[in-house]
Design a protein around this motif. Structure first.
Motif, PDB file in Angstrom:
ATOM      1  N   GLN A  94     -26.980 -60.455 -48.092  1.00  0.00           N
ATOM      2  CA  GLN A  94     -28.438 -59.723 -47.926  1.00  0.00           C
ATOM      3  C   GLN A  94     -28.492 -59.666 -46.339  1.00  0.00           C
ATOM      4  O   GLN A  94     -28.536 -61.192 -46.304  1.00  0.00           O
ATOM      5  N   ALA A  95     -29.088 -59.731 -45.317  1.00  0.00           N
ATOM      6  CA  ALA A  95     -29.412 -59.882 -44.176  1.00  0.00           C
ATOM      7  C   ALA A  95     -31.332 -60.561 -44.437  1.00  0.00           C
ATOM      8  O   ALA A  95     -31.655 -60.505 -45.166  1.00  0.00           O
ATOM      9  N   MET A  96     -30.800 -61.970 -43.347  1.00  0.00           N
ATOM     10  CA  MET A  96     -31.909 -62.342 -43.755  1.00  0.00           C
ATOM     11  C   MET A  96     -33.627 -62.116 -42.933  1.00  0.00           C
ATOM     12  O   MET A  96     -32.932 -61.076 -41.887  1.00  0.00           O
ATOM     13  N   ARG A  97     -34.336 -61.486 -43.236  1.00  0.00           N
ATOM     14  CA  ARG A  97     -35.454 -60.990 -42.694  1.00  0.00           C
ATOM     15  C   ARG A  97     -36.633 -61.828 -43.063  1.00  0.00           C
ATOM     16  O   ARG A  97     -37.330 -62.519 -43.144  1.00  0.00           O
ATOM     17  N   THR A  98     -37.443 -62.003 -41.428  1.00  0.00           N
ATOM     18  CA  THR A  98     -39.471 -62.074 -41.565  1.00  0.00           C
ATOM     19  C   THR A  98     -40.250 -61.777 -42.170  1.00  0.00           C
ATOM     20  O   THR A  98     -39.559 -60.266 -43.156  1.00  0.00           O
ATOM     21  N   PRO A  99     -40.706 -62.416 -42.267  1.00  0.00           N
ATOM     22  CA  PRO A  99     -41.721 -61.685 -43.680  1.00  0.00           C
ATOM     23  C   PRO A  99     -42.249 -59.833 -43.321  1.00  0.00           C
ATOM     24  O   PRO A  99     -42.855 -59.172 -44.431  1.00  0.00           O
ATOM     25  N   ASP A 100     -41.912 -59.849 -42.134  1.00  0.00           N
ATOM     26  CA  ASP A 100     -42.523 -58.109 -41.948  1.00  0.00           C
ATOM     27  C   ASP A 100     -41.371 -57.073 -42.833  1.00  0.00           C
ATOM     28  O   ASP A 100     -41.557 -56.191 -42.096  1.00  0.00           O
ATOM     29  N   GLY A 101     -40.446 -58.671 -42.976  1.00  0.00           N
ATOM     30  CA  GLY A 101     -38.876 -57.373 -43.161  1.00  0.00           C
ATOM     31  C   GLY A 101     -37.815 -56.437 -42.157  1.00  0.00           C
ATOM     32  O   GLY A 101     -36.904 -55.985 -42.411  1.00  0.00           O
ATOM     33  N   GLU A 102     -38.536 -57.476 -40.969  1.00  0.00           N
ATOM     34  CA  GLU A 102     -37.328 -57.551 -39.575  1.00  0.00           C
ATOM     35  C   GLU A 102     -36.103 -57.858 -39.350  1.00  0.00           C
ATOM     36  O   GLU A 102     -36.248 -59.365 -40.562  1.00  0.00           O
ATOM     37  N   LYS A 103     -34.698 -57.419 -39.476  1.00  0.00           N
ATOM     38  CA  LYS A 103     -33.913 -58.588 -39.818  1.00  0.00           C
ATOM     39  C   LYS A 103     -34.206 -59.658 -38.822  1.00  0.00           C
ATOM     40  O   LYS A 103     -34.107 -59.496 -38.192  1.00  0.00           O
ATOM     41  N   ILE A 104     -33.812 -60.479 -39.023  1.00  0.00           N
ATOM     42  CA  ILE A 104     -33.233 -61.827 -38.466  1.00  0.00           C
ATOM     43  C   ILE A 104     -32.117 -62.258 -37.672  1.00  0.00           C
ATOM     44  O   ILE A 104     -30.915 -62.234 -37.935  1.00  0.00           O
ATOM     45  N   LYS A 105     -32.106 -62.493 -36.428  1.00  0.00           N
ATOM     46  CA  LYS A 105     -30.801 -62.183 -35.655  1.00  0.00           C
ATOM     47  C   LYS A 105     -30.781 -63.919 -34.712  1.00  0.00           C
ATOM     48  O   LYS A 105     -31.325 -64.220 -34.061  1.00  0.00           O
ATOM     49  N   GLY A 106     -29.187 -64.051 -34.916  1.00  0.00           N
ATOM     50  CA  GLY A 106     -28.394 -65.120 -34.180  1.00  0.00           C
ATOM     51  C   GLY A 106     -28.466 -65.563 -32.739  1.00  0.00           C
ATOM     52  O   GLY A 106     -28.592 -63.848 -31.690  1.00  0.00           O
ATOM     53  N   ALA A 107     -28.229 -66.391 -31.958  1.00  0.00           N
ATOM     54  CA  ALA A 107     -27.973 -65.965 -30.627  1.00  0.00           C
ATOM     55  C   ALA A 107     -27.038 -65.432 -29.778  1.00  0.00           C
ATOM     56  O   ALA A 107     -27.535 -64.517 -29.319  1.00  0.00           O
ATOM     57  N   ASP A 108     -26.101 -65.023 -30.734  1.00  0.00           N
ATOM     58  CA  ASP A 108     -24.733 -63.788 -30.058  1.00  0.00           C
ATOM     59  C   ASP A 108     -25.476 -62.485 -30.786  1.00  0.00           C
ATOM     60  O   ASP A 108     -24.473 -61.882 -31.093  1.00  0.00           O
ATOM     61  N   GLY A 109     -26.593 -62.182 -30.877  1.00  0.00           N
ATOM     62  CA  GLY A 109     -26.946 -61.010 -31.605  1.00  0.00           C
ATOM     63  C   GLY A 109     -26.870 -60.667 -32.586  1.00  0.00           C
ATOM     64  O   GLY A 109     -27.018 -59.446 -32.763  1.00  0.00           O
ATOM     65  N   LYS A 110     -26.053 -61.029 -33.091  1.00  0.00           N
ATOM     66  CA  LYS A 110     -25.546 -60.856 -35.455  1.00  0.00           C
ATOM     67  C   LYS A 110     -26.346 -61.338 -35.880  1.00  0.00           C
ATOM     68  O   LYS A 110     -27.608 -61.619 -36.061  1.00  0.00           O
ATOM     69  N   THR A 111     -27.061 -60.296 -37.016  1.00  0.00           N
ATOM     70  CA  THR A 111     -27.446 -60.322 -37.566  1.00  0.00           C
ATOM     71  C   THR A 111     -27.399 -61.490 -38.948  1.00  0.00           C
ATOM     72  O   THR A 111     -26.246 -61.818 -39.595  1.00  0.00           O
ATOM     73  N   LEU A 112     -28.046 -62.398 -38.675  1.00  0.00           N
ATOM     74  CA  LEU A 112     -28.122 -63.834 -40.126  1.00  0.00           C
ATOM     75  C   LEU A 112     -27.799 -62.995 -41.585  1.00  0.00           C
ATOM     76  O   LEU A 112     -28.857 -62.668 -41.769  1.00  0.00           O
ATOM     77  N   THR A 113     -27.168 -64.221 -42.177  1.00  0.00           N
ATOM     78  CA  THR A 113     -27.250 -63.119 -43.210  1.00  0.00           C
ATOM     79  C   THR A 113     -27.178 -64.553 -45.123  1.00  0.00           C
ATOM     80  O   THR A 113     -26.789 -66.258 -44.379  1.00  0.00           O
ATOM     81  N   ARG A 114     -27.331 -64.178 -45.831  1.00  0.00           N
ATOM     82  CA  ARG A 114     -27.384 -64.809 -46.706  1.00  0.00           C
ATOM     83  C   ARG A 114     -26.447 -64.815 -48.385  1.00  0.00           C
ATOM     84  O   ARG A 114     -26.775 -62.775 -47.621  1.00  0.00           O
ATOM     85  N   THR A 115     -26.219 -65.282 -48.804  1.00  0.00           N
ATOM     86  CA  THR A 115     -24.986 -65.503 -49.990  1.00  0.00           C
ATOM     87  C   THR A 115     -26.003 -65.292 -51.346  1.00  0.00           C
ATOM     88  O   THR A 115     -26.805 -66.396 -51.684  1.00  0.00           O
ATOM     89  N   VAL A 116     -26.624 -63.842 -52.419  1.00  0.00           N
ATOM     90  CA  VAL A 116     -26.952 -63.873 -53.294  1.00  0.00           C
ATOM     91  C   VAL A 116     -26.565 -64.589 -54.920  1.00  0.00           C
ATOM     92  O   VAL A 116     -25.669 -63.435 -54.631  1.00  0.00           O
TER      93      VAL A 116
END
Length: 385
Positions: free
Chosen positions: A100-122
């Protein structure tokens, strides 16, 4: 989803029936018109993992030369985009977790320094059956070139494809008798018979045939214990050939040696009738072929482990163990428990190291049955001619 949507096994069976009748299936034409293999091992370039047999066959039938496949979400997480108008290819799989994409409290995707979306495994509490649509590397924008991907994947490879095939054959310690004109497996004597290596067109052809016969060899009662009593030309015989040919194709794709089934036109007709009468047979074939491939491909890995450790008192994911007239497959390990599959019934259960069965399986895995020489007068049962 439409009520008229056909399950994957039905779609795949119908496609294979048409191709088998037309003589264009990967079994009958292992090399495409452009000279490239008809079957390449499909792989997710993000995770580095391959796809199970039925999914792999379905993906291969799409005819792409690029082995890379991923979902639109996976592509997006990696910073790629699926090309507009691209049509996805269906797969089915047991889902134990989800990226799943990591998101801010507002629901926006969090991206790393390389511009790629940060993810986590559930992780899920239980395995669920899931559908997904994948897109080939040629359908994705901004993905690195195939050549670049293959060069990176080849880094660190110590053995050539043919050397890997030779090692696989050697590691099985199967009894192989060379001579004569036929290639077959004798279940009664537990022997593989092959023509002399020098009689083959090239070494690749020899290893392709040897791997096909090794697939039959796994059906012995001390290994995967498949029904192999059918006589030449019978439906039961054709079923075993279907499984061996599919497994050989999977292994050839893994080793990059390719596969070669030969001009067994009679089998193609039997397989087409088989799938037309019972489309779910492709699911059974795929399941058995995956077990065969896992068994053979893991033998070398187990040999390597034995050379680097004096004892192994636990089980490993992918182990296939013959024990008390059946076999057990280690599907996964979660915490201290092992997720197991028993025999060819698909029965699944959980096992702990404190269970009596666990100790028996470890002992059987570490000390497989010793093959005894058979006297020459024992009758034969030729399989895979």
């Amino acid at each position: 989803m439409s009520k008229n949507f056909k399950p994957l096994y039905v779609q795949l069976a119908e496609t294979l029936v048409k191709e088998l009748k037309a003589g264009t299936s990967p079994f009958q034409k292992p090399i495409k018109e452009n000279g490239l293999p008809a079957f390449v091992k499909p792989i997710n370039p993000i995770t580095g993992k391959g796809y199970s047999a039925m999914n792999a066959i379905n993906l291969a039938l799409k005819g792409y030369d690029d082995p890379r496949w991923m979902s639109a979400d996976s592509a997006s997480y990696a910073g790629y985009l699926v090309k507009e108008g691209s049509k996805g290819t269906l797969i089915n799989f047991p889902k134990k977790s989800e990226i799943q994409a990591m998101r801010t409290p507002d629901g926006e995707k969090i991206k790393g320094a390389d511009g790629k979306t940060l993810t986590r495994t559930v992780e899920f509490d239980r395995v669920i059956n899931e559908k997904a649509f994948l897109f080939n590397g040629t359908q994705i924008k901004d993905i690195p070139s195939l050549q670049e991907f293959l060069e990176i994947a080849a880094e660190g490879k110590k053995l050539s494809p043919l050397e890997q095939a030779e090692k696989l054959i050697s590691d099985t310690k199967a009894t192989i008798v060379h001579g004569g004109q036929e290639a077959y497996y004798d279940k009664i004597k537990d022997e593989i018979h092959l023509p002399e290596k020098s009689t083959f067109e090239n070494d690749t052809k020899y290893y392709q045939v040897a791997v096909h016969q090794l697939a039959h060899w796994t059906g012995h009662e001390t290994r995967l214990n498949r029904p192999m009593e059918g006589r030449f030309g019978s439906l039961e015989y054709a079923k075993e050939e279907f499984r061996a040919a599919t497994a050989a194709m999977l292994i050839g794709g893994e080793l990059k040696t390719g596969h070669q089934f030969g001009s067994h036109a009679a089998y193609a007709g039997s397989w087409a009738r088989m799938l037309k009468d019972d489309p779910f047979e492709i699911s059974r074939v795929s399941s058995d072929a995956q077990k065969i491939a896992n068994f053979l491909l893991s033998i070398g890995q187990k040999q390597d482990v034995k050379q680097t450790t004096t004892s192994n008192d636990t089980l490993t994911k992918g182990d296939v163990i013959a024990y008390n007239d059946t076999f057990y497959t280690v599907l996964d390990k979660r915490g201290k428990s092992f997720e197991m599959e028993k025999g060819d019934t698909g029965e699944r259960f959980k096992m702990k190291p404190t269970d009596n069965l666990f100790a028996g399986l470890v002992a059987a895995r570490n000390n497989p049955p010793v093959q005894q020489m058979k006297p020459e007068e024992v009758p034969t049962q030729k399989i895979g001619r």
